[in-house]
Design a protein around this motif. Structure first.
Motif, PDB file in Angstrom:
ATOM      1  N   SER A  50     -41.725  25.538  21.803  1.00 39.14           N
ATOM      2  CA  SER A  50     -41.659  24.732  23.015  1.00 39.14           C
ATOM      3  C   SER A  50     -42.688  23.600  23.040  1.00 39.14           C
ATOM      4  O   SER A  50     -42.790  22.881  24.030  1.00 39.14           O
ATOM      5  N   ARG A  51     -43.452  23.440  21.942  1.00 43.21           N
ATOM      6  CA  ARG A  51     -44.438  22.362  21.893  1.00 43.21           C
ATOM      7  C   ARG A  51     -44.398  21.710  20.521  1.00 43.21           C
ATOM      8  O   ARG A  51     -44.407  22.396  19.505  1.00 43.21           O
ATOM      9  N   ALA A  52     -44.349  20.377  20.510  1.00 46.87           N
ATOM     10  CA  ALA A  52     -44.248  19.666  19.241  1.00 46.87           C
ATOM     11  C   ALA A  52     -44.833  18.267  19.369  1.00 46.87           C
ATOM     12  O   ALA A  52     -44.937  17.712  20.469  1.00 46.87           O
ATOM     13  N   ALA A  53     -45.197  17.714  18.231  1.00 45.33           N
ATOM     14  CA  ALA A  53     -45.578  16.306  18.159  1.00 45.33           C
ATOM     15  C   ALA A  53     -44.326  15.476  17.896  1.00 45.33           C
ATOM     16  O   ALA A  53     -43.441  15.897  17.145  1.00 45.33           O
ATOM     17  N   LEU A  54     -44.254  14.313  18.518  1.00 47.07           N
ATOM     18  CA  LEU A  54     -43.083  13.455  18.399  1.00 47.07           C
ATOM     19  C   LEU A  54     -43.416  12.228  17.566  1.00 47.07           C
ATOM     20  O   LEU A  54     -44.330  11.469  17.891  1.00 47.07           O
ATOM     21  N   PHE A  55     -42.666  12.031  16.472  1.00 46.65           N
ATOM     22  CA  PHE A  55     -42.760  10.827  15.647  1.00 46.65           C
ATOM     23  C   PHE A  55     -41.508   9.993  15.888  1.00 46.65           C
ATOM     24  O   PHE A  55     -40.414  10.522  16.068  1.00 46.65           O
ATOM     25  N   GLY A  56     -41.656   8.669  15.835  1.00 47.73           N
ATOM     26  CA  GLY A  56     -40.511   7.785  15.975  1.00 47.73           C
ATOM     27  C   GLY A  56     -40.957   6.344  15.969  1.00 47.73           C
ATOM     28  O   GLY A  56     -42.072   6.032  15.555  1.00 47.73           O
TER      29      GLY A  56
END
Length: 231
Positions: free
Chosen positions: A118-124
Motif C-alpha cells: 500500500s506504499r510505493a515511490a512513484l517514478f514518471g
C-alpha cells in the motif's frame, strides 16, 4: 473477443510494448494463430510533447477526444490510452465516448492490493510525479505515495524525454535508475511504481531490490483480460 482501441504514439516505443504484450497474451491463452482484435490510432508525439511543455492541455484533450471518437466509430468497444502522462486528460475521453476506458491507475492499484502493498515511490515524467492526476487516483484506492527529490525527478524526466521516447535505453540510465531504486529501498519504501510507459526499458523489474509495478505491463494485462471478456 472484444475489439479494443489503443491511443498510442506517446511514445511509439511504449505503444509497441502494449501491442506485443497483448498479442502474446492472446496467443498464450487461446493458442493456435489467434491474435488480438485491435484498432490503433498512433499520434505524432513531437507536437504533443511541445504542447505539454507549453501547458496547452485543453488542445491536447480535444485531440484525444477526437481520437476516441474515431476509434469508437471504427468499432472499438473499449479504449486504452497508452501513456501515463496523458491520463491527465482521461476525462476528455470518458466525456467523448460511451465505451469503457481502462484507467492505468485503477489497474496498478488493484495489482498492489493483490500482494498487500500500500506504499510505493512513484517514478514518471515531471507531470506525473508533481501533479495529482495519477497520484490522486492511486490515493483514492488507499495507496500511499512518495516522489523523488527535485534533482532525481529532473533526471528521470530527462531520461524519458531525451532517450526513451526516441527508443533509446542507455546503459548509464539503467545504472542511474538502479541506484535510485536501491536508495529508495534503504529509505524504507515498499515498492516502486513505474508511472511512465517507457521506464521499463531502463528498469529490470525481475532483479530490482524492491517490487516493481510496471504500469505498462499491468495496463496491457488488464487490456488482455478485457478483450477476453473479463469486466
Amino acid at each position: 473477443m472484444r475489439k479494443l482501441g489503443l491511443i498510442g504514439g506517446m511514445s511509439w516505443a511504449s505503444t509497441a510494448i502494449y501491442y506485443e504484450k497483448i498479442n502474446r497474451g492472446v496467443r498464450q491463452r487461446l493458442g493456435g494463430r489467434h491474435s488480438a482484435p485491435l484498432i490503433i490510432e498512433s499520434l505524432d508525439f513531437e507536437p504533443i510533447a511541445n504542447a505539454q511543455s507549453n501547458g496547452e492541455w485543453d488542445v491536447l484533450g480535444d485531440q484525444l477526444a477526437e481520437s476516441a471518437r474515431r476509434l469508437a466509430g471504427a468499432g472499438a468497444e473499449g479504449l486504452v490510452l497508452c501513456s501515463n502522462t496523458m491520463h491527465k486528460l482521461y476525462d476528455y475521453l470518458t466525456d467523448a465516448v460511451d465505451i469503457p476506458v481502462l484507467h492505468v491507475g485503477d489497474v496498478t492499484a488493484a495489482a498492489m492490493h493483490a500482494v498487500n502493498i500500500s506504499r510505493a515511490a512513484l517514478f514518471g515524467t515531471r507531470f506525473t510525479m508533481s501533479e495529482g492526476f495519477l497520484r490522486d487516483r492511486l490515493k483514492s484506492h488507499g495507496i500511499e505515495l512518495a516522489i523523488p527529490d527535485p534533482d532525481r525527478m529532473a533526471e528521470i524526466d530527462r531520461i524519458i524525454f531525451d532517450e526513451l521516447v526516441m527508443g533509446e535505453a542507455r546503459v548509464e540510465s539503467k545504472r542511474t535508475m538502479k541506484t535510485f531504486i536501491t536508495n529508495l529501498e534503504k529509505a524504507g519504501n515498499e515498492a516502486v511504481i513505474l508511472g511512465c510507459t517507457e521506464l521499463v526499458m531502463v528498469v529490470n523489474t525481475s532483479s530490482a531490490v524492491l517490487p516493481i509495478f510496471d504500469t505498462t505491463s499491468l495496463h496491457a494485462d488488464a487490456a488482455l483480460e478485457w478483450i477476453l471478456g473479463a469486466d
